[in-house]
Design a protein around this motif. Structure first.
Motif, PDB file in Angstrom:
ATOM      1  N   ARG A  85      -5.976 -10.632  -2.694  1.00  0.00           N
ATOM      2  CA  ARG A  85      -6.109  -9.196  -2.928  1.00  0.00           C
ATOM      3  C   ARG A  85      -7.037  -9.008  -4.124  1.00  0.00           C
ATOM      4  N   GLU A 125      -9.177  -6.266  -6.548  1.00  0.00           N
ATOM      5  CA  GLU A 125      -9.387  -4.877  -6.938  1.00  0.00           C
ATOM      6  C   GLU A 125     -10.866  -4.525  -6.817  1.00  0.00           C
ATOM      7  N   ARG A 126     -11.138  -3.336  -6.320  1.00  0.00           N
ATOM      8  CA  ARG A 126     -12.514  -2.887  -6.181  1.00  0.00           C
ATOM      9  C   ARG A 126     -13.051  -2.367  -7.500  1.00  0.00           C
ATOM     10  N   TYR A 141       0.840  -1.196   0.000  1.00  0.00           N
ATOM     11  CA  TYR A 141       0.000   0.000   0.000  1.00  0.00           C
ATOM     12  C   TYR A 141       0.875   1.246   0.000  1.00  0.00           C
ATOM     13  N   PHE A 196      -8.317  -6.734   0.849  1.00  0.00           N
ATOM     14  CA  PHE A 196      -7.366  -7.764   1.229  1.00  0.00           C
ATOM     15  C   PHE A 196      -8.036  -8.673   2.256  1.00  0.00           C
ATOM     16  N   ASP A 205      -8.991   1.179  -3.397  1.00  0.00           N
ATOM     17  CA  ASP A 205      -8.994   0.414  -4.638  1.00  0.00           C
ATOM     18  C   ASP A 205      -8.878  -1.094  -4.474  1.00  0.00           C
ATOM     19  N   SER A 206      -8.745  -1.593  -3.245  1.00  0.00           N
ATOM     20  CA  SER A 206      -8.533  -3.029  -3.063  1.00  0.00           C
ATOM     21  C   SER A 206      -9.187  -3.551  -1.793  1.00  0.00           C
ATOM     22  N   VAL A 262      -8.535 -10.576  -9.102  1.00  0.00           N
ATOM     23  CA  VAL A 262      -8.169 -11.055  -7.773  1.00  0.00           C
ATOM     24  C   VAL A 262      -6.884 -11.868  -7.882  1.00  0.00           C
TER      25      VAL A 262
END
Length: 255
Positions: free
Chosen positions: A221, A223-224, A99, A201, A198-199, A174
């Motif tokens: 992980r 991604e949104r 991050y 976890f 944006d993610s 993902v």
């Protein structure tokens, strides 16, 4: 931070079962450090040591992972709970390193900032955490442990060759980080831990024999979605879609 940042525990040791013993002096010294005491004081959390993790900020210490190039077969000895990185032979990293929002953040501000940007949305709450010590030394060997979480109902998906399938369809955007090489086609459960802009976890879990109990098998992980939706029908005000479904919460145990 780059993905190739230094691992939490990079070196091999002669007897893997002695990993917690090998770092016990370092853990004891850190517990007496000014930085640690300040974090405990400001967060109001329990400073208890738990098989290589600390009760203060334990939610984010669960986000350790193994690089695919460093994966090994699962060891047969039970020297740590499945949620502890101490079960791994070899290098272990932490997802927080990926991050980019920590630049310029003081150590004393870290846990408060993390909780502000993530815990509220993930709805995760640690209800309890304990280890079973081999001796009376809290920094020594363990032969088990349990982590009790209040979290969104774990989503059941299928793991096939590091890919996650939902109702037979691959889940896009993902990435999975499995703890061991010898993974197989199986059902796993996704539990979100940390939500950023944006993610998402989270942990990948495998159901244990006891009802409501799971074992950790890896990390993911996701991604949104960047898609926006109206706050209400006909509204000109838009918001991002929810990263996770937190409408239903449950209590689970990870051993």
């Amino acid at each position: 931070m780059a993905e190739d940042s230094g691992p939490l525990f990079p070196k091999k040791i002669t007897y893997p079962k002695d990993k917690l013993i090998a770092i016990s002096s370092v853990a004891r010294m850190f517990s007496q450090s000014k930085i640690f005491r300040q974090c405990v004081q400001e967060s109001g959390s329990n400073p208890k040591y738990l098989a290589g993790l600390w009760r203060v900020g334990v939610e984010f210490q669960l986000l350790w992972y193994v690089q695919p190039s460093h994966q090994r077969s699962q060891n047969e000895s039970l020297r740590a709970p499945s949620w502890s990185w101490a079960k791994i032979d070899g290098a272990v990293y932490n997802m927080l390193e990926l991050y980019d929002g920590w630049e310029g953040v003081e150590t004393s501000e870290f846990y408060g900032l993390v909780e502000e940007v993530s815990i509220e949305e993930s709805k995760l709450k640690v209800l309890g955490c304990k280890t079973q010590l081999v001796t009376t030394d809290p920094y020594g060997e363990v032969h088990g442990g349990s982590l009790k979480l209040r979290c969104p109902v774990p989503e059941r998906v299928t793991l096939v060759n590091r890919k996650l399938l939902r109702r037979g369809w691959r889940i896009r955007f993902v990435r999975t980080y499995l703890d061991f090489l010898d993974s197989k086609i199986c059902d796993v459960f996704m539990v979100p831990i940390w939500v950023t802009y944006d993610s998402v976890f989270g942990l990948l879990l495998e159901r244990a024999k006891e009802p409501g109990t799971y074992h950790r098998v890896g990390l993911y992980r996701m991604e949104r979605s960047n898609e926006l939706r109206p706050v209400e029908k006909g509204s000109i005000v838009y918001e991002r879609e929810a990263a996770i479904d937190s409408s239903q919460l449950t209590t689970i145990a990870i051993t």
